[in-house]
Scaffold this active site. Structure first.
Site, PDB file in Angstrom:
ATOM      1  CG  LEU A   1     -18.023  -9.871 -90.205  1.00 19.33           C
ATOM      2  CD1 LEU A   1     -18.980  -9.555 -91.328  1.00 19.33           C
ATOM      3  CD2 LEU A   1     -18.788 -10.062 -88.903  1.00 19.33           C
ATOM      4  CB  CYS A   2     -12.929 -14.655 -90.374  1.00 23.32           C
ATOM      5  SG  CYS A   2     -11.739 -13.371 -90.102  1.00 23.32           S
ATOM      6  N   GLY A   3     -14.493 -15.178 -87.035  1.00 24.23           N
ATOM      7  CA  GLY A   3     -14.234 -15.813 -85.753  1.00 24.23           C
ATOM      8  C   GLY A   3     -12.972 -15.276 -85.113  1.00 24.23           C
TER       9      GLY A   3
END
Lengths: 145, 292
Positions: free
Chosen positions: B91-93
């Site tokens: 969940l951090c690109g």
């Protein structure tokens, strides 16, 4: 001349530990303990695991446990770079003791994948922290008289 | 066309997601601030270390001393160690996937040149990725970013330095996300060993020190400290970059969720109106039938 002070900075990669004027500082050089007073010639040395004693005035001493680093004296003052440094009052003695027993167990266990130098270094660090914490207790008794 | 009840359910679930992503971006922003402070806190130490090293080199006879040091020695590259630094969570690109992609490319590059590659994985993401695909992993460090300590950098350096001086590896590289700013992170490949020669500092006013022990011993010790510092910077940078990437990704997600909610509300209103219209026309036609 006795109480002439100079500037001392003790820095670690994580923070500035000390920044102020002191009358003397004692440190564990790799070739033995030494003490620096104001007006020392430029000097560069390596520090061993041990205790740094900071005297902000003639009768107050603060103790710092360190795992080694560099000690530089210039005309403008003294800078100490150490990778770890802990004031005696901040040392968690029970944690240091458990680290000591853990290292001791590893050293006697003779495990095949044992990284001996690393465990020995951990052992020395734990021993030092316990010693420094003990020293500071004695000193604080003296200073309260 | 979805029924009114379905649309309402979707709105509720998207709102839920929006709240979660919004909270995550707030947490990431707080962690980012702390991570940036940690980077700044290394400055006094790192700058002084560089200055002392520069002074020392300027006073040394480099031809004789420095170039013979094992950590500076260039060897024919047969075994490479790559330290691949990712995060522990997603969940951090593209934060993790960029590191994984660059690492894979580097491995291919070295293998084409006939060298073999071993990995040190920092962060669960790279460790899981490369382990599942059967790459050679020397060691991995997981869950270190929650409580980042300098000692971790020392341990990592100890690990590969040991392999290097034993000639098990001839080159060490680190791949990580460099924290350029809160909105820009780029993947960097940096060589850690052999050390790149350091330029002496041109400080002519500098007076030489008294040394204890000798210059060479001090120089070796400082090189070692500098290596620890480089590794520490990599860890701090990657940590800040991860938080920045996560904050951006979660902000994006929150915005998208809000847009989606707006759209769904329009749909819901339309559906509701249709339903009411149908009901009224039913009543009217019912009444008309009774009168008739």
């Amino acid at each position: 001349m006795l109480n002439r002070s100079f500037h001392l900075e003790i820095r670690t990669p994580e923070k500035m530990i000390f920044d102020g004027d002191v009358t003397s500082v004692t440190a564990p050089g790799v070739e033995g303990n030494f003490q620096i007073l104001a007006g020392h010639i430029p000097f560069l040395t390596a520090l061993d695991v041990g205790e740094i004693r900071v005297n902000e005035s003639a009768d107050t001493a603060r103790h710092l446990a360190t795992s080694g680093g560099v000690f530089e004296v210039l005309r403008t003052g003294v800078t100490v770079l150490v990778e770890t440094a802990e004031w005696a009052s901040d040392i968690d003695v029970s944690r240091a003791e458990s680290a000591l027993t853990r290292a001791q167990e590893q050293l006697t266990s003779d495990a095949p994948d044992l990284n001996r130098p690393q465990v020995e270094a951990a052992f020395a660090r734990a021993q030092n922290r316990i010693k420094v914490a003990g020293n500071s207790a004695e000193i604080s008794d003296v200073s309260t008289r | 066309m979805a029924t009114l009840r379905e649309i309402r359910r979707r709105i509720a679930s998207v709102k839920n997601i929006e709240q979660v992503t919004d909270a995550m971006s707030v947490v990431a922003a707080a962690r980012l601030r702390r991570a940036q402070e940690n980077i700044l806190a290394t400055r006094p130490y790192a700058d002084k270390l560089k200055t002392i090293l520069g002074h020392l080199i300027s006073q040394m006879d480099i031809e004789e001393e420095a170039l013979t040091h094992p950590l500076l020695e260039e060897r024919e590259v047969q075994h490479v160690c790559i330290i691949s630094v990712s995060g522990d969570r997603g969940l951090c690109g593209s934060f993790n996937s960029n590191v994984i992609r660059t690492t894979t490319e580097r491995i291919q590059h070295y293998e084409e040149d006939g060298a073999d590659v071993t990995l040190i994985c920092i962060g669960r993401r790279t460790q899981e990725h490369f382990e599942r695909r059967g790459y050679d992993i020397t060691d991995s460090y997981i869950n270190i970013f929650r409580q980042l300590e300098f000692q971790i950098a020392v341990d990592v350096v100890h690990e590969f330095e040991h392999l290097y001086t034993d000639r098990m590896i001839d080159k060490v590289e680190v791949i990580y996300n460099n924290f350029k700013s809160a909105i820009l992170q780029t993947v960097l490949v940096e060589q850690l060993l052999p050390l790149e020669p350091i330029e002496p500092e041109g400080d002519t006013l500098f007076l030489d020190y008294v040394y204890e022990p000798g210059q060479v011993e001090l120089f070796e010790m400082l090189l070692h400290k500098d290596l620890n510092m480089q590794m520490w910077k990599v860890l701090l940078d990657s940590n800040a970059a991860e938080q920045a990437a996560r904050r951006a990704a979660m902000q994006n997600a929150t915005e998208k969720a809000r847009e989606l909610i707006d759209e769904l509300i329009l749909q819901r209103n339309r559906a509701r109106q249709t339903q009411i219209t149908t009901e009224i026309s039913e009543i009217v036609s019912g009444a008309a039938a009774l009168e008739g």
